[in-house]
Enzyme design. Structure first.
Site, PDB file in Angstrom:
ATOM      1  N   GLY A 269       0.833  -1.198   0.000  1.00  0.00           N
ATOM      2  CA  GLY A 269       0.000   0.000   0.000  1.00  0.00           C
ATOM      3  C   GLY A 269       0.867   1.246   0.000  1.00  0.00           C
ATOM      4  O   GLY A 269       2.089   1.166   0.127  1.00  0.00           O
TER       5      GLY A 269
ATOM      6  N   GLY B  53       2.101   5.296   1.194  1.00  0.00           N
ATOM      7  CA  GLY B  53       2.212   6.157   2.366  1.00  0.00           C
ATOM      8  C   GLY B  53       3.436   5.935   3.241  1.00  0.00           C
ATOM      9  O   GLY B  53       4.230   5.020   3.028  1.00  0.00           O
TER      10      GLY B  53
ATOM     11  N   CYS C 106       5.951  -5.268   1.206  1.00  0.00           N
ATOM     12  CA  CYS C 106       6.033  -3.833   0.920  1.00  0.00           C
ATOM     13  C   CYS C 106       5.614  -3.001   2.137  1.00  0.00           C
ATOM     14  O   CYS C 106       6.310  -3.004   3.140  1.00  0.00           O
ATOM     15  CB  CYS C 106       5.230  -3.508  -0.339  1.00  0.00           C
ATOM     16  N   LEU C 107       4.481  -2.290   2.090  1.00  0.00           N
ATOM     17  CA  LEU C 107       4.050  -1.522   3.259  1.00  0.00           C
ATOM     18  C   LEU C 107       3.836  -2.446   4.456  1.00  0.00           C
ATOM     19  O   LEU C 107       4.131  -2.081   5.600  1.00  0.00           O
ATOM     20  CB  LEU C 107       2.772  -0.735   2.959  1.00  0.00           C
TER      21      LEU C 107
ATOM     22  N   GLN D 276       6.992  -2.862   6.230  1.00  0.00           N
ATOM     23  CA  GLN D 276       7.345  -1.674   7.012  1.00  0.00           C
ATOM     24  C   GLN D 276       6.490  -1.554   8.276  1.00  0.00           C
ATOM     25  O   GLN D 276       6.985  -1.148   9.335  1.00  0.00           O
ATOM     26  CB  GLN D 276       7.197  -0.431   6.131  1.00  0.00           C
TER      27      GLN D 276
ATOM     28  N   GLY E  41       9.047   4.394  -1.093  1.00  0.00           N
ATOM     29  CA  GLY E  41       9.994   5.473  -0.822  1.00  0.00           C
ATOM     30  C   GLY E  41      10.607   5.419   0.564  1.00  0.00           C
ATOM     31  O   GLY E  41      11.279   6.359   0.986  1.00  0.00           O
TER      32      GLY E  41
ATOM     33  N   HIS F  92       7.042  -6.693  -4.161  1.00  0.00           N
ATOM     34  CA  HIS F  92       5.773  -7.325  -4.532  1.00  0.00           C
ATOM     35  C   HIS F  92       6.075  -8.708  -5.106  1.00  0.00           C
ATOM     36  O   HIS F  92       6.442  -8.820  -6.273  1.00  0.00           O
ATOM     37  CB  HIS F  92       5.045  -6.480  -5.583  1.00  0.00           C
TER      38      HIS F  92
ATOM     39  N   GLU G 261       4.198 -11.110  -6.065  1.00  0.00           N
ATOM     40  CA  GLU G 261       3.343 -11.573  -7.158  1.00  0.00           C
ATOM     41  C   GLU G 261       3.603 -10.803  -8.444  1.00  0.00           C
ATOM     42  O   GLU G 261       3.364 -11.300  -9.524  1.00  0.00           O
ATOM     43  CB  GLU G 261       1.871 -11.488  -6.744  1.00  0.00           C
TER      44      GLU G 261
END
Length: 196
Positions: A49, A51, A76-77, A80, A120, A161, A163
């Site tokens: 996702g 942010g 990914c997110l 984090q 990022g 990612h 997939e």
């Protein structure tokens, strides 16, 4: 049975989870730990996702509440958020990782995978290790953390990612690995209950 927290996931992620044997129950990003527990899952998935992960304190607390009781896989997110949930930190990259050609090396197997990334921020390696995590992968372009697992729990995550739809398929095996981890964890817990 798997509860997935949807922070902005692509449909292909859930297809891959189902293809690898999971019954997937998708919950919104702000669902609570109790919401997840009410579905009696065998495992938890934390999606990708957008942010700043440090701003998502509600998600950190929810995941923190689930860490001791469930196998968890984050991407990914989700990776984090897991970083913050164990008490480590993330930081903003000078140049984000974008595109479907990010080379990642697994420290343990030495294998290199070409991955799809779009973020990022990165996890702080030193803080992860201080909090009991083992860094398992790193980005070959800038040596930032690309994967980690916890020493004492069936929990792992990657900063890409797996997939990759569209994109490379090098990391698709992670969905199968997660299913195997969940199966082994469930079996071990059933055996410990039987013999205790």
């Amino acid at each position: 049975r798997l509860v997935a927290f949807d922070y902005g996931a692509k449909r292909a992620i859930y297809k891959n989870l189902r293809r690898n044997g999971f019954e997937v129950i998708v919950l919104p990003a702000d669902a609570t730990a109790q919401d997840a527990i009410s579905h009696k899952p065998d495992a938890i998935f934390l999606s990708n996702g957008p942010g700043d992960p440090s701003a998502l304190e509600y998600a950190h607390k929810t995941v923190q509440s689930l860490l001791s009781d469930y196998p968890i896989f984050g991407i990914c997110l989700g990776h984090q958020i897991l970083t913050h949930a164990i008490g480590a930190k993330t930081y903003k990259l000078k140049f984000g990782h974008r595109g479907a050609n990010q080379p990642v090396q697994n420290i343990e197997s030495k294998k290199v995978a070409i991955t799809s990334q779009n973020h990022g921020f990165a996890s702080d390696k030193k803080k992860l290790e201080e909090m009991g995590a083992i860094v398992t992968e790193y980005n070959l372009n800038d040596q930032t953390v690309s994967g980690m697992r916890l020493k004492d729990r069936p929990v792992f995550s990657v900063q890409y990612h797996p997939e990759a739809s569209p994109g490379p398929n090098d990391a698709n095996h992670l969905f199968e690995s997660f299913h195997q981890l969940v199966t082994e964890t469930k079996k071990n817990r059933q055996n410990s209950v039987t013999y205790s």
